[in-house]
Motif scaffolding. Structure first.
Motif, PDB file in Angstrom:
ATOM      1  N   ALA A  93       0.837  -1.202   0.000  1.00 44.70           N
ATOM      2  CA  ALA A  93       0.000   0.000   0.000  1.00 44.70           C
ATOM      3  C   ALA A  93       0.867   1.245   0.000  1.00 44.70           C
ATOM      4  N   GLU A  94       0.342   2.291  -0.641  1.00 39.92           N
ATOM      5  CA  GLU A  94       1.027   3.577  -0.689  1.00 39.92           C
ATOM      6  C   GLU A  94       0.039   4.682  -0.356  1.00 39.92           C
ATOM      7  N   CYS A  95       0.396   5.507   0.605  1.00 32.40           N
ATOM      8  CA  CYS A  95      -0.381   6.702   0.939  1.00 32.40           C
ATOM      9  C   CYS A  95       0.130   7.791  -0.005  1.00 32.40           C
ATOM     10  N   TYR A  96      -0.633   8.063  -1.060  1.00 32.80           N
ATOM     11  CA  TYR A  96      -0.142   8.945  -2.119  1.00 32.80           C
ATOM     12  C   TYR A  96      -0.555  10.404  -1.951  1.00 32.80           C
ATOM     13  N   HIS A  97      -1.502  10.676  -1.050  1.00 39.10           N
ATOM     14  CA  HIS A  97      -1.897  12.066  -0.805  1.00 39.10           C
ATOM     15  C   HIS A  97      -2.474  12.158   0.596  1.00 39.10           C
ATOM     16  N   ILE A  98      -2.122  13.243   1.285  1.00 37.78           N
ATOM     17  CA  ILE A  98      -2.624  13.407   2.636  1.00 37.78           C
ATOM     18  C   ILE A  98      -2.984  14.875   2.850  1.00 37.78           C
ATOM     19  N   THR A  99      -4.132  15.085   3.477  1.00 34.77           N
ATOM     20  CA  THR A  99      -4.562  16.430   3.833  1.00 34.77           C
ATOM     21  C   THR A  99      -4.485  16.550   5.351  1.00 34.77           C
ATOM     22  N   VAL A 120      -7.561  13.811   6.142  1.00 31.19           N
ATOM     23  CA  VAL A 120      -7.855  12.631   5.331  1.00 31.19           C
ATOM     24  C   VAL A 120      -6.611  12.206   4.546  1.00 31.19           C
ATOM     25  N   ALA A 121      -6.371  10.893   4.518  1.00 32.17           N
ATOM     26  CA  ALA A 121      -5.271  10.326   3.740  1.00 32.17           C
ATOM     27  C   ALA A 121      -5.863   9.431   2.654  1.00 32.17           C
ATOM     28  N   PHE A 122      -5.217   9.403   1.499  1.00 28.04           N
ATOM     29  CA  PHE A 122      -5.674   8.618   0.353  1.00 28.04           C
ATOM     30  C   PHE A 122      -4.620   7.562   0.025  1.00 28.04           C
ATOM     31  N   VAL A 123      -5.112   6.328  -0.194  1.00 30.78           N
ATOM     32  CA  VAL A 123      -4.216   5.183  -0.324  1.00 30.78           C
ATOM     33  C   VAL A 123      -4.607   4.316  -1.518  1.00 30.78           C
ATOM     34  N   ARG A 124      -3.594   3.707  -2.142  1.00 26.93           N
ATOM     35  CA  ARG A 124      -3.777   2.669  -3.158  1.00 26.93           C
ATOM     36  C   ARG A 124      -3.072   1.409  -2.661  1.00 26.93           C
ATOM     37  N   ALA A 125      -3.660   0.239  -2.942  1.00 28.03           N
ATOM     38  CA  ALA A 125      -3.049  -1.018  -2.492  1.00 28.03           C
ATOM     39  C   ALA A 125      -3.274  -2.114  -3.525  1.00 28.03           C
TER      40      ALA A 125
END
Length: 145
Positions: free
Chosen positions: A108-114, A117-122
């Motif tokens: 998994a990679e956390c590709y954007h974080i505010t 809220v954090a956004f992840v792809r896995a």
């Protein structure tokens, strides 16, 4: 301001996060790689996780739990050092059944974080080049003070 986490501090945060989850122990989850906003976790094949006794295929719920945990770990290892995280949304697309008797690996990679809220792809695989499942998710975070 973003805290600068050392590799050792990230490892400790991730290990504490995973060891606090009783189901992670029941699934046999093992953290094998960690970086800034990236995690890789293994789940061994286990007869108790089989969803189809005739084929020996692991139940999709176990794969989901593996991917959710891996994604949350990636968020916890982000350089912004969130103190807590919770899954807001996790969409998983199952591509195929995992092969029996194989270890399943989630990356998994956390590709954007505010700020909150954090956004992840896995992706989950079983040693084959073809993924078992892919996921995208959003995680609530409690920022570091």
């Amino acid at each position: 301001m973003t805290p600068d986490l050392t590799s050792a501090a990230r490892d400790e945060i991730a290990q504490r996060f995973i060891s606090a989850l009783p189901y992670a122990k029941a699934l046999g989850l093992t953290l094998v790689r960690l970086g800034d906003g990236m995690a890789e976790i293994l789940m061994p094949w286990n007869v108790q996780l089989v969803g189809d006794p005739e084929t020996g295929v692991i139940h999709g719920g176990a794969v989901f739990a593996l991917m959710d945990t891996c994604a949350g770990t990636a968020v916890m290892s982000h350089a912004s050092a969130p103190r807590r995280t919770a899954t807001l949304d996790l969409r998983i697309d199952y591509m195929r059944a995992a092969m029996p008797d194989r270890v399943i690996t989630a990356r998994a990679e956390c590709y954007h974080i505010t700020r909150t809220v954090a956004f992840v792809r896995a992706t989950a695989t079983d040693g084959d080049d073809r993924p078992i499942a892919t996921a995208t998710g959003a995680f609530m975070i409690e920022p570091a003070p």
